[in-house]
Scaffold this motif. Structure first.
Motif, PDB file in Angstrom:
ATOM      1  N   ILE A  87     103.503   2.865  11.700  1.00 39.56           N
ATOM      2  CA  ILE A  87     103.598   2.432  13.094  1.00 39.56           C
ATOM      3  C   ILE A  87     102.383   2.853  13.911  1.00 39.56           C
ATOM      4  CG2 ILE A  87     106.113   2.478  13.060  1.00 39.56           C
ATOM      5  CD1 ILE A  87     106.005   5.122  14.551  1.00 39.56           C
ATOM      6  N   SER A  88     101.565   3.740  13.398  1.00 40.57           N
ATOM      7  CA  SER A  88     100.379   4.150  14.129  1.00 40.57           C
ATOM      8  C   SER A  88      99.126   3.419  13.661  1.00 40.57           C
ATOM      9  CB  SER A  88     100.162   5.663  13.970  1.00 40.57           C
ATOM     10  OG  SER A  88      99.938   5.996  12.607  1.00 40.57           O
ATOM     11  N   THR A  89      99.280   2.539  12.673  1.00 36.45           N
ATOM     12  CA  THR A  89      98.129   1.825  12.124  1.00 36.45           C
ATOM     13  C   THR A  89      97.989   0.462  12.794  1.00 36.45           C
ATOM     14  OG1 THR A  89      98.419   2.907   9.997  1.00 36.45           O
ATOM     15  CG2 THR A  89      97.087   0.898  10.029  1.00 36.45           C
ATOM     16  N   PRO A  90      96.805   0.131  13.357  1.00 33.76           N
ATOM     17  CA  PRO A  90      96.622  -1.191  13.967  1.00 33.76           C
ATOM     18  C   PRO A  90      96.780  -2.296  12.928  1.00 33.76           C
ATOM     19  CG  PRO A  90      94.853   0.315  14.590  1.00 33.76           C
ATOM     20  CD  PRO A  90      95.626   0.977  13.491  1.00 33.76           C
ATOM     21  N   LEU A  91      97.180  -3.468  13.383  1.00 36.92           N
ATOM     22  CA  LEU A  91      97.337  -4.601  12.492  1.00 36.92           C
ATOM     23  C   LEU A  91      95.976  -5.077  11.999  1.00 36.92           C
ATOM     24  CD1 LEU A  91      99.929  -6.657  14.515  1.00 36.92           C
ATOM     25  CD2 LEU A  91     100.342  -5.545  12.342  1.00 36.92           C
ATOM     26  N   ILE A 107      87.671 -15.536  29.110  1.00 40.05           N
ATOM     27  CA  ILE A 107      88.391 -15.083  27.922  1.00 40.05           C
ATOM     28  C   ILE A 107      87.395 -14.657  26.842  1.00 40.05           C
ATOM     29  CG2 ILE A 107      89.978 -15.780  26.077  1.00 40.05           C
ATOM     30  CD1 ILE A 107      91.366 -17.588  28.039  1.00 40.05           C
ATOM     31  N   PHE A 108      86.285 -15.400  26.698  1.00 37.26           N
ATOM     32  CA  PHE A 108      85.250 -15.018  25.736  1.00 37.26           C
ATOM     33  C   PHE A 108      84.724 -13.612  26.043  1.00 37.26           C
ATOM     34  CE2 PHE A 108      84.397 -19.725  25.141  1.00 37.26           C
ATOM     35  CZ  PHE A 108      84.994 -19.755  23.897  1.00 37.26           C
ATOM     36  N   GLN A 109      84.456 -13.362  27.314  1.00 44.09           N
ATOM     37  CA  GLN A 109      83.861 -12.084  27.718  1.00 44.09           C
ATOM     38  C   GLN A 109      84.821 -10.914  27.533  1.00 44.09           C
ATOM     39  OE1 GLN A 109      82.570 -12.682  31.755  1.00 44.09           O
ATOM     40  NE2 GLN A 109      80.886 -14.063  31.182  1.00 44.09           N
ATOM     41  N   ASN A 110      86.114 -11.164  27.692  1.00 45.11           N
ATOM     42  CA  ASN A 110      87.100 -10.078  27.635  1.00 45.11           C
ATOM     43  C   ASN A 110      87.952 -10.108  26.377  1.00 45.11           C
ATOM     44  OD1 ASN A 110      87.005  -8.775  30.533  1.00 45.11           O
ATOM     45  ND2 ASN A 110      86.985 -10.992  30.869  1.00 45.11           N
ATOM     46  N   PHE A 111      87.576 -10.937  25.406  1.00 48.78           N
ATOM     47  CA  PHE A 111      88.438 -11.132  24.246  1.00 48.78           C
ATOM     48  C   PHE A 111      88.695  -9.833  23.491  1.00 48.78           C
ATOM     49  CE2 PHE A 111      89.678 -12.462  20.006  1.00 48.78           C
ATOM     50  CZ  PHE A 111      90.597 -13.452  20.287  1.00 48.78           C
ATOM     51  N   ASP A 112      87.648  -9.061  23.206  1.00 45.87           N
ATOM     52  CA  ASP A 112      87.817  -7.798  22.481  1.00 45.87           C
ATOM     53  C   ASP A 112      88.716  -6.834  23.246  1.00 45.87           C
ATOM     54  OD1 ASP A 112      86.251  -8.749  20.456  1.00 45.87           O
ATOM     55  OD2 ASP A 112      84.411  -7.773  21.164  1.00 45.87           O
ATOM     56  N   ALA A 113      88.564  -6.832  24.573  1.00 49.63           N
ATOM     57  CA  ALA A 113      89.409  -5.970  25.393  1.00 49.63           C
ATOM     58  C   ALA A 113      90.861  -6.415  25.337  1.00 49.63           C
ATOM     59  CB  ALA A 113      88.914  -5.954  26.838  1.00 49.63           C
ATOM     60  N   PHE A 114      91.087  -7.735  25.328  1.00 45.91           N
ATOM     61  CA  PHE A 114      92.444  -8.254  25.232  1.00 45.91           C
ATOM     62  C   PHE A 114      93.093  -7.821  23.914  1.00 45.91           C
ATOM     63  CE2 PHE A 114      91.412 -12.106  28.129  1.00 45.91           C
ATOM     64  CZ  PHE A 114      91.593 -11.308  29.245  1.00 45.91           C
ATOM     65  N   VAL A 115      92.361  -7.965  22.818  1.00 43.34           N
ATOM     66  CA  VAL A 115      92.890  -7.602  21.510  1.00 43.34           C
ATOM     67  C   VAL A 115      93.179  -6.111  21.433  1.00 43.34           C
ATOM     68  CG1 VAL A 115      92.373  -7.475  19.039  1.00 43.34           C
ATOM     69  CG2 VAL A 115      91.807  -9.545  20.326  1.00 43.34           C
ATOM     70  N   ALA A 116      92.263  -5.299  21.976  1.00 43.12           N
ATOM     71  CA  ALA A 116      92.474  -3.848  21.977  1.00 43.12           C
ATOM     72  C   ALA A 116      93.703  -3.473  22.791  1.00 43.12           C
ATOM     73  CB  ALA A 116      91.234  -3.147  22.529  1.00 43.12           C
ATOM     74  N   LYS A 117      93.896  -4.166  23.925  1.00 41.10           N
ATOM     75  CA  LYS A 117      95.064  -3.885  24.772  1.00 41.10           C
ATOM     76  C   LYS A 117      96.351  -4.239  24.037  1.00 41.10           C
ATOM     77  CE  LYS A 117      95.866  -6.815  28.021  1.00 41.10           C
ATOM     78  NZ  LYS A 117      95.779  -7.601  29.285  1.00 41.10           N
ATOM     79  N   MET A 118      96.399  -5.409  23.423  1.00 38.37           N
ATOM     80  CA  MET A 118      97.602  -5.820  22.710  1.00 38.37           C
ATOM     81  C   MET A 118      97.904  -4.900  21.533  1.00 38.37           C
ATOM     82  SD  MET A 118      97.621 -10.004  22.754  1.00 38.37           S
ATOM     83  CE  MET A 118      96.091 -10.153  21.854  1.00 38.37           C
ATOM     84  N   SER A 119      96.862  -4.516  20.802  1.00 37.71           N
ATOM     85  CA  SER A 119      97.074  -3.641  19.648  1.00 37.71           C
ATOM     86  C   SER A 119      97.582  -2.270  20.075  1.00 37.71           C
ATOM     87  CB  SER A 119      95.787  -3.498  18.839  1.00 37.71           C
ATOM     88  OG  SER A 119      94.780  -2.860  19.608  1.00 37.71           O
ATOM     89  N   TRP A 220     104.344  -8.671  29.235  1.00 39.90           N
ATOM     90  CA  TRP A 220     103.924  -7.796  28.134  1.00 39.90           C
ATOM     91  C   TRP A 220     102.419  -7.873  27.932  1.00 39.90           C
ATOM     92  CZ3 TRP A 220     101.217  -9.291  23.832  1.00 39.90           C
ATOM     93  CH2 TRP A 220     101.011  -8.298  22.857  1.00 39.90           C
ATOM     94  N   PHE A 221     101.846  -9.067  28.006  1.00 33.12           N
ATOM     95  CA  PHE A 221     100.412  -9.228  27.768  1.00 33.12           C
ATOM     96  C   PHE A 221      99.583  -8.400  28.745  1.00 33.12           C
ATOM     97  CE2 PHE A 221      96.470 -11.341  29.022  1.00 33.12           C
ATOM     98  CZ  PHE A 221      95.773 -11.309  27.825  1.00 33.12           C
ATOM     99  N   TRP A 222     100.021  -8.340  29.998  1.00 36.09           N
ATOM    100  CA  TRP A 222      99.222  -7.634  31.001  1.00 36.09           C
ATOM    101  C   TRP A 222      99.299  -6.126  30.858  1.00 36.09           C
ATOM    102  CZ3 TRP A 222      95.591  -9.048  34.490  1.00 36.09           C
ATOM    103  CH2 TRP A 222      95.368 -10.412  34.653  1.00 36.09           C
ATOM    104  N   ASN A 223     100.497  -5.589  30.731  1.00 36.12           N
ATOM    105  CA  ASN A 223     100.599  -4.117  30.670  1.00 36.12           C
ATOM    106  C   ASN A 223     101.818  -3.619  29.898  1.00 36.12           C
ATOM    107  OD1 ASN A 223     102.533  -4.905  32.494  1.00 36.12           O
ATOM    108  ND2 ASN A 223     101.960  -3.440  34.094  1.00 36.12           N
TER     109      ASN A 223
END
Length: 395
Positions: A87-91, A107-119, A220-223
């Motif tokens: 459960i502590s390992t990112p997908l 979305i292009f500019q913030n894509f990595d941040a979005f993925v990091a937030k979701m993970s 959920w996506f936001w916070n």
């Protein structure tokens, strides 16, 4: 001689009369014996049929309530075994979306941040619901059924009419009602979180797979929390999940939350008044979790398309695998392509726009994204912060 012969004839005649008198008794006895034999055979036959039917129903129930815990078979397609899921390992990154799925530059500019937030919300566990679970339909599919099973009240239709307080459920309730329904944000949040936790625990214990959708997924996506202007929770499941849930219709969870399944769950074509398939209702407040099922009505060779009765359409490859994550501290499941699904439903700007306006009749609410607290804030209650936020966005 004559007297002896006469006596013999009389004796024979008497015996003949006695035999004749016993014949009806024998016939009645034989009829009753046959009747009892028939009844015994009927009872025995019904017993055999009942045993056979019971075995068949038990087998069907075992098939409908099979566990859906992550397994080697399901996870093997992604190179991850059930025992190695931590459960502590990112997908793995390949389970997330890619920037090429979107058109907006933000979305292009913030894509990595979005993925990091979701993970950061995700637990590291994932699972695929078989495509066959979306095909469990009767041979005859009803095309239209205008009857509305669930009844809401208030101008925003966010409370079950059976359990809302009378002051918040006036007779002229509905979207065209002039009556105002008041919501205590603290009470709403408390009710929805408690209901979501009870539902999550119950679904896990019964092996029912489900996932968040619509407004709950956007929050959920936001916070990883509910949207403050949303007064209900939306979840989805396959047709197989709906059939599992139907076995538990009218069950009360934690002595408070009612499972209520619509009698028209097999009606899968778009319905103007019967979109919702089931609900979890808080019997103390009237707030609810809306449950909609997804079905594949027209199987295709190139792509599996699932739909609800709204209708909303989803590609199977965008839904699966489901990923375990956390919403308001409760373990839930979410679709794989969250951003693409949200962009299709609410437009791409819903992923990065930091202000939101909601209007009902003469009532309007303004919210803005507080980047410091990482939460949505009511502009009227935080006017200074809203003014600063607006000013900075123009500078």
């Amino acid at each position: 001689m004559h007297a002896a012969a006469l006596s013999q004839v009389r004796t024979r005649s008497t015996l003949s009369r006695k035999g004749a008198s016993h014949q009806p008794v024998r016939r009645v006895f034989r009829r009753r014996t046959r009747l009892l034999a028939f009844v015994a055979a009927l009872v025995f036959g019904n017993s055999v049929l009942l045993v056979a039917w019971s075995n068949i129903m038990s087998w069907q129930l075992s098939q409908s309530t099979r566990t859906m815990e992550p397994s080697q078979e399901l996870l093997g397609n992604y190179g991850v075994t059930s025992s190695s899921v931590n459960i502590s390992t990112p997908l793995p990154e390949r389970l997330y979306e890619v920037p090429s799925d979107f058109e907006n530059e933000a979305i292009f500019q913030n894509f990595d941040a979005f993925v990091a937030k979701m993970s950061s919300f995700d637990t590291g566990r994932f699972i695929s619901v078989p495509v066959e679970d979306f095909r469990k339909l009767p041979k005859i599919v009803v095309n239209i059924q205008n009857d509305k099973y669930f009844q809401e009240c208030g101008w925003d239709l966010k409370r079950d009419a059976r359990f809302a307080e009378a002051v918040n459920c006036p007779p002229e309730s509905g979207r065209f009602s002039k009556a105002t329904t008041k919501h205590d944000p603290v009470a709403v949040h408390k009710s929805l979180v408690a209901m979501l936790r009870a539902w999550s625990d119950f679904a896990k214990s019964e092996g029912i797979m489900w996932w968040i959708s619509h407004g709950a997924m956007l929050g959920w996506f936001w916070n990883g929390k509910f949207l403050p202007w949303d007064k209900d929770v939306d979840v989805q499941m396959s047709m197989h999940g709906l059939l599992q849930l139907a076995f538990h219709n009218q069950t009360i969870l934690d002595g408070r939350f009612l499972i209520d399944v619509s009698p028209s769950i097999y009606v899968r074509t778009p319905q103007p008044n019967g979109i919702i398939d089931a609900r979890i209702v808080d019997t103390e407040t009237g707030y609810f979790i809306d449950i909609t099922g997804l079905a594949e009505l027209e199987p295709r060779s190139d792509e599996n398309i699932m739909q609800c009765k709204s209708p909303h359409y989803y590609k199977y490859s965008k839904l699966m695998p489901l990923i375990e994550t956390s919403l308001e501290g409760v373990k839930v499941w979410r679709p794989k392509a969250v951003m693409r699904i949200l962009a299709d439903e609410y437009q791409e700007k819903s992923l990065f726009s930091t202000s939101y306006t909601t209007t009902y009749k003469s009532w309007t609410a303004f919210y803005y994204w507080d980047s410091e607290k990482r939460e949505w804030a009511d502009s009227f209650k935080n006017f200074f912060h809203f003014f600063r936020h607006t000013l900075c966005s123009f500078l």
